[in-house]
Design a protein around this motif. Structure first.
Motif, short mmCIF file in Angstrom:
data_model
loop_
_atom_site.label_atom_id
_atom_site.label_comp_id
_atom_site.label_asym_id
_atom_site.label_seq_id
_atom_site.Cartn_x
_atom_site.Cartn_y
_atom_site.Cartn_z
N LEU A 264 -26.86 -3.19 32.39
CA LEU A 264 -27.48 -2.56 31.23
C LEU A 264 -26.41 -2.21 30.19
O LEU A 264 -26.60 -2.44 28.99
N ASN A 265 -25.29 -1.67 30.63
CA ASN A 265 -24.19 -1.35 29.71
C ASN A 265 -23.69 -2.59 28.98
O ASN A 265 -23.46 -2.57 27.78
N VAL A 266 -23.52 -3.69 29.72
CA VAL A 266 -23.05 -4.93 29.12
C VAL A 266 -24.05 -5.41 28.07
O VAL A 266 -23.67 -5.82 26.98
N LEU A 267 -25.34 -5.35 28.40
CA LEU A 267 -26.37 -5.76 27.45
C LEU A 267 -26.28 -4.96 26.15
O LEU A 267 -26.22 -5.52 25.06
N VAL A 268 -26.24 -3.66 26.27
CA VAL A 268 -26.26 -2.80 25.09
C VAL A 268 -24.96 -2.87 24.30
O VAL A 268 -24.96 -3.04 23.08
N TYR A 269 -23.82 -2.78 24.98
CA TYR A 269 -22.56 -2.66 24.26
C TYR A 269 -21.92 -3.99 23.89
O TYR A 269 -21.12 -4.04 22.96
N SER A 270 -22.27 -5.06 24.57
CA SER A 270 -21.63 -6.34 24.26
C SER A 270 -22.46 -7.23 23.34
O SER A 270 -21.92 -8.07 22.66
N ARG A 271 -23.77 -7.06 23.34
CA ARG A 271 -24.61 -7.95 22.55
C ARG A 271 -25.08 -7.33 21.24
O ARG A 271 -25.58 -8.03 20.39
#
Length: 85
Positions: A18-25
């Motif tokens: 979830l963190n990767v989705l929000v912060y990377s995309r």
């Protein structure tokens, strides 16, 4: 939080997704509301996965020695980078 001591490894990985989705995309200046609308299905699926893993973990919370035996030792740090998925 390299060892995520009080989260199972599976729950830690789901939260990291979830963190990767929000912060990377999410591009700079892109509103979170709009981002949520665009990625609603992905976020909903991750939320369901996190809820199910959390429920599973809470039902065995009192079994501390068993929980700690299941933990994999983490010997590296993997930062989240923009564009990582």
């Amino acid at each position: 939080m390299p060892d995520a001591l009080w989260l199972s490894d599976e729950l830690f990985e789901a939260i990291r997704k979830l963190n990767v989705l929000v912060y990377s995309r999410a591009p700079d200046g892109y509103g979170l509301t709009e981002f949520g609308k665009t990625h609603y299905r992905e976020i909903a699926e991750l939320r369901t996965e996190i809820e199910q893993l959390h429920i599973r973990d809470m039902t065995t919370l009192h079994e501390v020695p068993e929980f700690l035996r299941k933990k994999r030792p983490q010997d590296s740090y993997a930062p989240i980078r923009r564009g990582q998925s």
